[in-house]
Design a protein around this motif. Structure first.
Motif, short mmCIF file in Angstrom:
data_model
loop_
_atom_site.label_atom_id
_atom_site.label_comp_id
_atom_site.label_asym_id
_atom_site.label_seq_id
_atom_site.Cartn_x
_atom_site.Cartn_y
_atom_site.Cartn_z
N UNK A 156 53.44 46.33 39.57
CA UNK A 156 52.17 46.88 40.05
C UNK A 156 51.00 46.29 39.26
N UNK A 157 51.14 46.23 37.93
CA UNK A 157 50.06 45.68 37.10
C UNK A 157 49.81 44.21 37.44
N UNK A 194 46.79 39.87 39.60
CA UNK A 194 46.80 38.68 40.46
C UNK A 194 45.77 38.77 41.56
N UNK A 195 45.63 39.99 42.14
CA UNK A 195 44.64 40.15 43.20
C UNK A 195 43.23 39.95 42.66
N UNK A 196 42.94 40.49 41.48
CA UNK A 196 41.61 40.32 40.89
C UNK A 196 41.34 38.85 40.56
N UNK A 197 42.33 38.20 39.94
CA UNK A 197 42.15 36.80 39.58
C UNK A 197 41.99 35.93 40.81
N UNK A 208 38.83 32.58 44.32
CA UNK A 208 38.42 32.28 45.69
C UNK A 208 36.91 32.34 45.85
N UNK A 209 36.31 33.40 45.29
CA UNK A 209 34.86 33.53 45.37
C UNK A 209 34.17 32.37 44.66
N UNK A 210 34.70 31.99 43.50
CA UNK A 210 34.08 30.90 42.75
C UNK A 210 34.17 29.58 43.49
N UNK A 211 35.35 29.25 44.01
CA UNK A 211 35.52 27.98 44.72
C UNK A 211 34.67 27.93 45.98
N UNK A 212 34.68 29.02 46.77
CA UNK A 212 33.94 29.03 48.02
C UNK A 212 32.43 29.05 47.77
N UNK A 244 50.85 29.31 41.85
CA UNK A 244 50.99 29.38 40.40
C UNK A 244 50.98 30.83 39.92
N UNK A 245 50.08 31.64 40.50
CA UNK A 245 50.04 33.05 40.10
C UNK A 245 51.33 33.78 40.48
N UNK A 246 51.84 33.53 41.69
CA UNK A 246 53.08 34.20 42.11
C UNK A 246 54.25 33.78 41.23
#
Length: 560
Positions: free
Chosen positions: A55-56, A61-64, A69-73, A215-217
């Motif tokens: 869960x953690x 992972x969702x936050x990162x 995604x926001x940064x790249x886009x 990579x995150x998964x």
């Protein structure tokens, strides 16, 4: 019969120990997983650690991923806006510099000139009735790749750039995620308005985000496995000594008093093992001391019982001689001789009971089995008590409709029934006594019910104790020794049976003897109820005492 029972106990203990240490989860049938969850602290800790870490990691992972995604886009959006603004300014200058009579012919060339193949495509469509109604586009891009909401925004406002994310469609069937930036284009010479859309494909950014997501998964899965392994190792270091302590405690409870825990190191678990071993040593010493005392006591009782028989025989001969010639004595001496005779009879009964108890304590009692009808034994016992029945004025009611046969030691069963029926007559207060027999495929039972004084619930637990009496001050007619029910209980156990007692003050007492019909049968119930059918008062748990089967839990066929 004791040997098969011991073997059964050892097998049961071995099975319990095997179930106490489950196989690894991957080697266990799924239907046993709930049992492993309930029994194993280690399984619960490892599972809880895996669930919480998963869960953690999902949240992290969702936050990162959202931030990346926001940064790249956002970075691509800013660069695309700058590029679109520059190209829009260049396109405006070129159109306004062109000949007004040839604007429509030159629009296509100007649009194609502003295109950057591979970087973005351009779509130009007229607004209203401006110039030609044809939509111009570059490359293989479809004009419907521009969302309607963006078209409405561009058509309604000519002072700013508008952008949105969309799926870019191509005439060859390909699709790609993209960014659309649109604005109005005004031709000063003709006053025509056109909507210009720059479609930037985000394929490279999508590939970058896919790589980051994989990579995150991968890192998350590896971290979960690592945390599970760490939790398993840590809990194993704690649980293993606890399991060892439990296993040693079970062996100590089974009589293996020499078992001890291994002591390794000087940490808290090692100190626990030292304390556990000290406790086991103290228990061993106390148990050994009590066993020695019990052995000495049994030997003393046995020796005294044997040694007293010789002087008792001499006294008995003299008392018999005096009793035969009692008519020649004066009344006072005659009464003394009769009292002497009665007390000698009681003394002989006490010695006989003590000798029988010593045989049970020494494990020397054995059965002489024969096939008998329990009704015949009941009849013999009643014949022996005819005088007492007449003196008490007690009526005996028999409920023995069918033959009740079983392979038993008739002498011991008769002794049990003699004690039960004799006690019922003595304490019946002249009220009727009911004797019942019943049987099924595995068991035979005899129940004796009286309606006398009874006994209290707290006394029911002591009714089979040696030398115990419910009322020591009460006058006794039969002159019992206080060992009758204790011997009856041992005789019932020797048969592999049970002896139950129920009583209630003012309602009398109820004793039920249940024995297997064959020596190879293990009792699973009784054909007679555990309490009398005519009991009307509330029955508490202590009112019913089951002391006849200490080595097995009997279920089925019981009336609670």
């Amino acid at each position: 019969m004791a040997e098969p029972r011991g073997t059964e106990l050892e097998l049961t203990a071995a099975a319990a120990e095997w179930h106490a240490y489950p196989q690894p989860l991957w080697r266990t049938h799924p239907k046993y997983w709930p049992d492993i969850w309930r029994r194993s602290i280690q399984a619960r800790i490892v599972t809880g650690t895996l669930l919480m870490s998963t869960v953690v990691l999902l949240l992290v992972g969702w936050v990162m991923m959202s931030q990346v995604t926001d940064g790249v886009l956002e970075s691509r959006r800013l660069s695309a806006q700058a590029e679109a603004f520059a190209q829009l300014a260049s396109l405006t200058r070129n159109i306004n510099a062109a000949d007004s009579t040839a604007v429509n012919q030159q629009l296509s060339q100007l649009v194609l000139g502003s295109n950057r193949p591979g970087l973005y495509d351009v779509v130009l469509s007229p607004i209203g009735n401006s110039g030609s109604n044809a939509t111009r586009r570059t490359g293989l891009v479809e004009s419907d790749s521009v969302p309607q909401v963006l078209q409405s925004s561009v058509n309604s406002n000519d002072s700013k750039l508008w952008d949105t994310y969309t799926v870019i469609k191509y005439t060859d069937g390909r699709t790609a995620p993209g960014l659309v930036i649109g604005s109005q284009l005004r031709v000063d010479s003709t006053r025509d308005k056109y909507a210009v859309y720059f479609l930037f494909p985000l394929t490279a950014q999508q590939e970058t985000l896919d790589v980051v997501q994989r990579a995150l998964v991968t890192a998350g899965l590896l971290l979960v496995v690592l945390l599970g392994a760490v939790a398993w190792l840590v809990t194993r270091q704690v649980v293993t000594p606890v399991r060892m302590a439990r296993r040693i405690a079970e062996r100590l409870a089974a009589g293996k008093l020499e078992e001890r825990m291994q002591v390794r190191g000087t940490d808290d678990l090692a100190r626990l093992a030292v304390s556990f071993n000290k406790m086991a040593s103290n228990l061993q010493r106390q148990i050994r001391r009590l066993e020695d005392l019990s052995r000495l006591q049994r030997r003393f009782v046995s020796d005294v019982s044997h040694e007293l028989r010789t002087p008792l025989t001499t006294v008995r001969m003299a008392a018999d001689l005096l009793h035969e010639n009692r008519d020649e004595f004066d009344p006072m001496a005659r009464r003394s001789v009769e009292l002497l005779q009665n007390e000698l009879n009681r003394f002989e009964e006490l010695l006989a009971d003590l000798l029988e108890i010593s045989r049970f304590d020494a494990g020397a009692a054995a059965l002489d089995l024969e096939d008998v009808d329990l009704r015949d034994i009941v009849s013999r016992v009643l014949e022996n008590h005819e005088t007492l029945l007449e003196r008490k004025g007690c009526e005996v009611q028999l409920d023995m409709p069918e033959p009740c046969r079983a392979q038993v030691d008739a002498r011991r069963i008769e002794r049990i029934l003699r004690n039960l029926i004799g006690n019922a007559i003595e304490h019946s207060e002249g009220l009727p006594i009911l004797i019942s027999t019943a049987y099924d495929d595995d068991a035979a039972a005899v129940a004796v019910r009286d309606h006398g004084v009874g006994f209290r619930a707290e006394e029911a637990e002591m009714v089979f104790s040696r030398f115990w009496r419910a009322d020591p001050a009460r006058a006794r007619t039969t002159g019992g020794t206080g060992l009758g029910l204790s011997i009856a209980l041992e005789d019932a156990r020797l048969h592999g049976g049970r002896l139950d007692a129920w009583g209630s003050p003012g309602e009398g007492a109820y004793f039920r003897l249940t024995i297997p019909r064959r020596p190879d049968v293990a009792l699973a119930g009784s054909p007679l109820p555990a309490r009398p059918a005519d009991a009307v008062r509330v029955i508490t748990e202590k009112s019913l005492v089951d002391v006849g089967a200490p080595y097995q839990k009997l279920t089925g066929g019981e009336e609670q």
